[in-house]
Design a protein around this motif. Structure first.
Motif, PDB file in Angstrom:
ATOM      1  N   ARG A 153       0.032  -1.494  12.634  1.00 20.26           N
ATOM      2  CA  ARG A 153      -0.290  -2.671  11.921  1.00 20.26           C
ATOM      3  C   ARG A 153      -0.563  -2.028  10.759  1.00 20.26           C
ATOM      4  O   ARG A 153      -1.793  -1.297  10.626  1.00 20.26           O
ATOM      5  N   PRO A 154      -0.344  -2.747   9.322  1.00 20.39           N
ATOM      6  CA  PRO A 154      -0.858  -2.377   7.973  1.00 20.39           C
ATOM      7  C   PRO A 154      -2.251  -2.712   7.709  1.00 20.39           C
ATOM      8  O   PRO A 154      -2.897  -3.724   8.140  1.00 20.39           O
ATOM      9  N   PHE A 155      -3.129  -1.724   7.007  1.00 21.93           N
ATOM     10  CA  PHE A 155      -4.456  -2.117   6.555  1.00 21.93           C
ATOM     11  C   PHE A 155      -5.344  -2.492   7.842  1.00 21.93           C
ATOM     12  O   PHE A 155      -6.005  -3.772   7.591  1.00 21.93           O
ATOM     13  N   VAL A 156      -5.409  -1.889   8.794  1.00 15.65           N
ATOM     14  CA  VAL A 156      -6.585  -2.429   9.733  1.00 15.65           C
ATOM     15  C   VAL A 156      -7.752  -1.673   9.973  1.00 15.65           C
ATOM     16  O   VAL A 156      -8.651  -1.834  10.643  1.00 15.65           O
ATOM     17  N   GLY A 169       0.877  -1.077   0.010  1.00 13.93           N
ATOM     18  CA  GLY A 169       0.084   0.080   0.254  1.00 13.93           C
ATOM     19  C   GLY A 169       0.807   1.228  -0.077  1.00 13.93           C
ATOM     20  O   GLY A 169       2.148   1.227  -0.159  1.00 13.93           O
ATOM     21  N   GLU A 170       0.296   2.365   0.208  1.00  9.53           N
ATOM     22  CA  GLU A 170       0.843   3.715   0.257  1.00  9.53           C
ATOM     23  C   GLU A 170       1.561   4.057   1.532  1.00  9.53           C
ATOM     24  O   GLU A 170       2.660   4.105   1.788  1.00  9.53           O
ATOM     25  N   GLY A 171       0.872   3.910   2.595  1.00 15.03           N
ATOM     26  CA  GLY A 171       1.286   4.233   4.025  1.00 15.03           C
ATOM     27  C   GLY A 171       0.232   4.108   5.095  1.00 15.03           C
ATOM     28  O   GLY A 171      -0.713   3.968   4.691  1.00 15.03           O
ATOM     29  N   PRO A 172       0.758   4.186   6.376  1.00 12.78           N
ATOM     30  CA  PRO A 172      -0.299   4.243   7.395  1.00 12.78           C
ATOM     31  C   PRO A 172      -1.188   5.151   7.413  1.00 12.78           C
ATOM     32  O   PRO A 172      -0.907   6.312   6.949  1.00 12.78           O
ATOM     33  N   GLY A 173      -2.669   4.842   7.640  1.00 13.99           N
ATOM     34  CA  GLY A 173      -3.463   5.633   8.069  1.00 13.99           C
ATOM     35  C   GLY A 173      -3.587   6.090   9.557  1.00 13.99           C
ATOM     36  O   GLY A 173      -2.804   5.548  10.150  1.00 13.99           O
ATOM     37  N   ARG A 174      -4.792   6.766   9.914  1.00 11.59           N
ATOM     38  CA  ARG A 174      -4.996   6.958  11.354  1.00 11.59           C
ATOM     39  C   ARG A 174      -5.069   5.666  12.171  1.00 11.59           C
ATOM     40  O   ARG A 174      -4.425   5.465  13.074  1.00 11.59           O
TER      41      ARG A 174
HETATM   42  N1  URA Z   1      -3.870   2.524   3.428  1.00 13.20           N
HETATM   43  C1  URA Z   1      -2.568   2.179   3.050  1.00 13.20           C
HETATM   44  O1  URA Z   1      -1.908   2.436   1.886  1.00 13.20           O
HETATM   45  N2  URA Z   1      -1.994   1.377   3.999  1.00 13.20           N
HETATM   46  C2  URA Z   1      -2.293   1.184   5.005  1.00 13.20           C
HETATM   47  O2  URA Z   1      -1.784   0.383   5.802  1.00 13.20           O
HETATM   48  C3  URA Z   1      -3.669   1.436   5.454  1.00 13.20           C
HETATM   49  C4  URA Z   1      -4.445   2.227   4.514  1.00 13.20           C
END
Ligand code: URA
Ligand code: SF4
Length: 185
Positions: free
Chosen positions: A55-58, A43-48
């Motif tokens: 943890r990624p994508f939670v 993905g791109e980067g952590p969100g809130r």
């Molecule tokens: N969007 C992202 O790109 N990465 C995440 O970890 C969460 C949301």
């Protein structure tokens, strides 16, 4: 696959101050999943939510990603998930070039250690950093390239699917293509 280098890389990343995002993060989001996975989602980067939990994508996009992973008969625990930048950009803005450049060596090392057969770039930021800096997600998504024996594809970011449901059909086509490719590797 070797555990020790990954652990060392993770420890280094957890203490990283190589770009200004370190000043505003709550947690570094290194990435997680099956170290023997044949497939990596980036993905791109952590969100809130990710910044809070480390943890990624939670968050919401992550829940959709989980469903898409399950729709191609995988489980989230079967795959490895990481991001281009490991610290949250303020207000979820797109990471700046200097931030991407500073952080990319971590991802390159993760890829070298995990050695996936397939890499899925989620959204334009990942595709630009990994495939081609001029990547146009609407035009170039869904097309496989191969580099050093690794098959690479980009599809829409799940957050984009939540904003624009019309993108769900092409994204589903991409996931079917990913499933098909996975059966070959
Ligand atoms: N969007 C992202 O790109 N990465 C995440 O970890 C969460 C949301
Ligand atoms: Fe280091 Fe990457 Fe975090 Fe920047 S985003 S401080 S390079 S881990």
């Amino acid at each position: 696959m070797s555990l020790l280098p990954l652990k060392q890389l993770m420890e280094e990343c957890m203490n990283c101050t190589k770009c200004p995002l370190h000043n505003v993060r709550n947690n570094v989001v290194f990435g997680e999943g099956n170290l023997r996975s044949k497939i990596m989602f980036i993905g791109e980067g952590p969100g809130r939510d990710e910044d809070i939990q480390g943890r990624p994508f939670v968050g919401k996009a992550g829940q959709l990603l989980n469903k898409m992973i399950e729709a191609i008969d995988l489980k989230r625990e079967d795959v490895y998930i990481a991001n281009i930048v490991k610290c949250r950009p303020p207000n979820n803005r797109v990471p700046l070039q200097n931030e991407v450049d500073a952080c990319l060596p971590y991802l390159r090392n993760q890829v070298a250690i995990i050695a996936p057969k397939i890499i899925v770039c989620l959204g334009a930021t990942a595709a630009k950093a990994i495939i081609d800096k001029n990547f146009k997600i609407t035009v170039m998504r869904g097309k496989w390239i191969e580099r050093k024996g690794v098959k690479i594809i980009a599809t829409y970011h799940p957050a984009a699917l939540l904003r624009d449901p019309e993108k769900k059909y092409p994204a589903w086509e991409d996931f079917k293509s990913i499933k098909n490719e996975l059966e070959k590797v």
